[in-house]
Design a protein around this motif. Sequence first.
Motif, PDB file in Angstrom:
ATOM      1  N   ARG A 296     -13.556 -11.405  16.775  1.00  0.00           N
ATOM      2  CA  ARG A 296     -12.549 -11.594  17.825  1.00  0.00           C
ATOM      3  C   ARG A 296     -12.807 -10.652  18.996  1.00  0.00           C
ATOM      4  NH1 ARG A 296      -9.050 -15.180  15.984  1.00  0.00           N
ATOM      5  NH2 ARG A 296      -8.785 -15.401  13.711  1.00  0.00           N
ATOM      6  N   CYS A 297     -13.281  -9.465  18.700  1.00  0.00           N
ATOM      7  CA  CYS A 297     -13.662  -8.540  19.767  1.00  0.00           C
ATOM      8  C   CYS A 297     -14.808  -9.120  20.581  1.00  0.00           C
ATOM      9  CB  CYS A 297     -14.064  -7.197  19.150  1.00  0.00           C
ATOM     10  SG  CYS A 297     -14.651  -5.974  20.342  1.00  0.00           S
ATOM     11  N   GLU A 298     -15.802  -9.673  19.914  1.00  0.00           N
ATOM     12  CA  GLU A 298     -16.933 -10.273  20.623  1.00  0.00           C
ATOM     13  C   GLU A 298     -16.489 -11.463  21.466  1.00  0.00           C
ATOM     14  OE1 GLU A 298     -21.182 -12.467  19.621  1.00  0.00           O
ATOM     15  OE2 GLU A 298     -20.496 -10.807  18.354  1.00  0.00           O
ATOM     16  N   ALA A 299     -15.613 -12.299  20.913  1.00  0.00           N
ATOM     17  CA  ALA A 299     -15.121 -13.456  21.656  1.00  0.00           C
ATOM     18  C   ALA A 299     -14.363 -13.016  22.906  1.00  0.00           C
ATOM     19  CB  ALA A 299     -14.232 -14.314  20.769  1.00  0.00           C
ATOM     20  N   ALA A 300     -13.564 -11.952  22.788  1.00  0.00           N
ATOM     21  CA  ALA A 300     -12.844 -11.444  23.956  1.00  0.00           C
ATOM     22  C   ALA A 300     -13.818 -10.951  25.016  1.00  0.00           C
ATOM     23  CB  ALA A 300     -11.904 -10.316  23.541  1.00  0.00           C
ATOM     24  N   GLY A 301     -14.886 -10.289  24.577  1.00  0.00           N
ATOM     25  CA  GLY A 301     -15.886  -9.825  25.526  1.00  0.00           C
ATOM     26  C   GLY A 301     -16.597 -10.957  26.232  1.00  0.00           C
ATOM     27  N   LEU A 302     -16.942 -12.003  25.496  1.00  0.00           N
ATOM     28  CA  LEU A 302     -17.597 -13.158  26.112  1.00  0.00           C
ATOM     29  C   LEU A 302     -16.680 -13.820  27.137  1.00  0.00           C
ATOM     30  CD1 LEU A 302     -19.296 -14.631  22.927  1.00  0.00           C
ATOM     31  CD2 LEU A 302     -20.497 -13.699  24.919  1.00  0.00           C
ATOM     32  N   ALA A 303     -15.406 -13.950  26.806  1.00  0.00           N
ATOM     33  CA  ALA A 303     -14.455 -14.561  27.742  1.00  0.00           C
ATOM     34  C   ALA A 303     -14.320 -13.733  29.010  1.00  0.00           C
ATOM     35  CB  ALA A 303     -13.099 -14.722  27.062  1.00  0.00           C
TER      36      ALA A 303
ATOM     37  N   GLY B 131     -30.107 -21.415  33.116  1.00  0.00           N
ATOM     38  CA  GLY B 131     -30.166 -20.045  33.594  1.00  0.00           C
ATOM     39  C   GLY B 131     -30.158 -19.058  32.447  1.00  0.00           C
ATOM     40  N   ALA B 132     -30.497 -17.815  32.738  1.00  0.00           N
ATOM     41  CA  ALA B 132     -30.467 -16.757  31.738  1.00  0.00           C
ATOM     42  C   ALA B 132     -29.024 -16.535  31.291  1.00  0.00           C
ATOM     43  CB  ALA B 132     -31.057 -15.477  32.312  1.00  0.00           C
ATOM     44  N   THR B 133     -28.772 -16.667  29.996  1.00  0.00           N
ATOM     45  CA  THR B 133     -27.417 -16.710  29.458  1.00  0.00           C
ATOM     46  C   THR B 133     -27.145 -15.491  28.590  1.00  0.00           C
ATOM     47  OG1 THR B 133     -27.475 -19.128  29.488  1.00  0.00           O
ATOM     48  CG2 THR B 133     -25.805 -18.087  28.080  1.00  0.00           C
ATOM     49  N   LEU B 134     -25.974 -14.881  28.773  1.00  0.00           N
ATOM     50  CA  LEU B 134     -25.596 -13.678  28.040  1.00  0.00           C
ATOM     51  C   LEU B 134     -25.016 -14.030  26.677  1.00  0.00           C
ATOM     52  CD1 LEU B 134     -23.833 -11.740  30.950  1.00  0.00           C
ATOM     53  CD2 LEU B 134     -26.192 -11.474  30.138  1.00  0.00           C
ATOM     54  N   VAL B 135     -25.452 -13.300  25.647  1.00  0.00           N
ATOM     55  CA  VAL B 135     -24.930 -13.458  24.289  1.00  0.00           C
ATOM     56  C   VAL B 135     -24.675 -12.067  23.706  1.00  0.00           C
ATOM     57  CG1 VAL B 135     -26.212 -15.613  23.965  1.00  0.00           C
ATOM     58  CG2 VAL B 135     -27.217 -13.460  23.168  1.00  0.00           C
ATOM     59  N   ASP B 136     -23.941 -12.012  22.588  1.00  0.00           N
ATOM     60  CA  ASP B 136     -23.775 -10.811  21.754  1.00  0.00           C
ATOM     61  C   ASP B 136     -23.390  -9.551  22.526  1.00  0.00           C
ATOM     62  OD1 ASP B 136     -24.568 -12.556  19.817  1.00  0.00           O
ATOM     63  OD2 ASP B 136     -26.426 -11.534  19.306  1.00  0.00           O
TER      64      ASP B 136
END
Length: 261
Positions: A23-30, A180-185
């Motif tokens: 959930r922390c990671e999902a919040a960061g991605l959003a 395009g270059a896409t951010l993950v993790d």
Amino acid sequence: MREGLTEATFRKRRDDAPAGFFRCEAAGLAWLRAAGGAPVVEVLDVDERGLTLERLVPVAPTRDAARTFGRGLATVHDAGADAFGVAPPGWDGDGFFGPLDAPLPMPTGRFDRWGAFLAACRVVPVTRALVDARVVDDTVVRDLDRLAARLDAGDLDDDDRPARLHGDLWSGNVVWTAAGATLVDPAAHGGHRETDLAMLRLFGLRRLDDVLDGYAEVHPLRPGAAGRAGLHQVYPVAVHALLFGGGYVGQLATLVRRWGR
């Protein structure tokens, strides 16, 4: 564990993940996506045991794609954060840093100055962990302590406002795609923009010079950014020394000798 669900989705999973990890990671991605800059992988579902994400199809990077990514990353950073050290909206508590099978707690907070944040939430905690694990010698510990004192005193501060950081931007967390270059993790938080760029330098992103050229079109960096990269690399290298030992211990010793004295 990473597993495919359909041709269009990807499941990142760990059954015994620390509470709130995904959930922390999902919040960061959003939070990163809301900046409207570089593409960010889309979260389709999240629960305590994993994330369901859109599947990304890698392609070879091009000069134009790299420059576009640089511009987009600068836009993400410029979207800002409320303070140094803050977690992304939608997450209340410390974050996580490191590999899926061994993430470390990443303290959050709210600081007016970057140096005070880096000392309290990064350098001091990782120094304690290194000492407890008996990974480094007394000289490295003294240099880390001196670096924390310099940071806390404001010796290494500048006037850059808090940036919206990916927070773990090594080359493996940039996926080159046709879109395009896409951010993950991410390990998203409010920090200094040069921290993300130093991580890209640390593990060698392809076409980095083009990325930096694109970045400068949107937000020129202060002179000397390349020379300051080692300062921003102290924490990730210290975490690698803690988790993996080996050559990372010597690399950490070299970095803190430069910045802790």
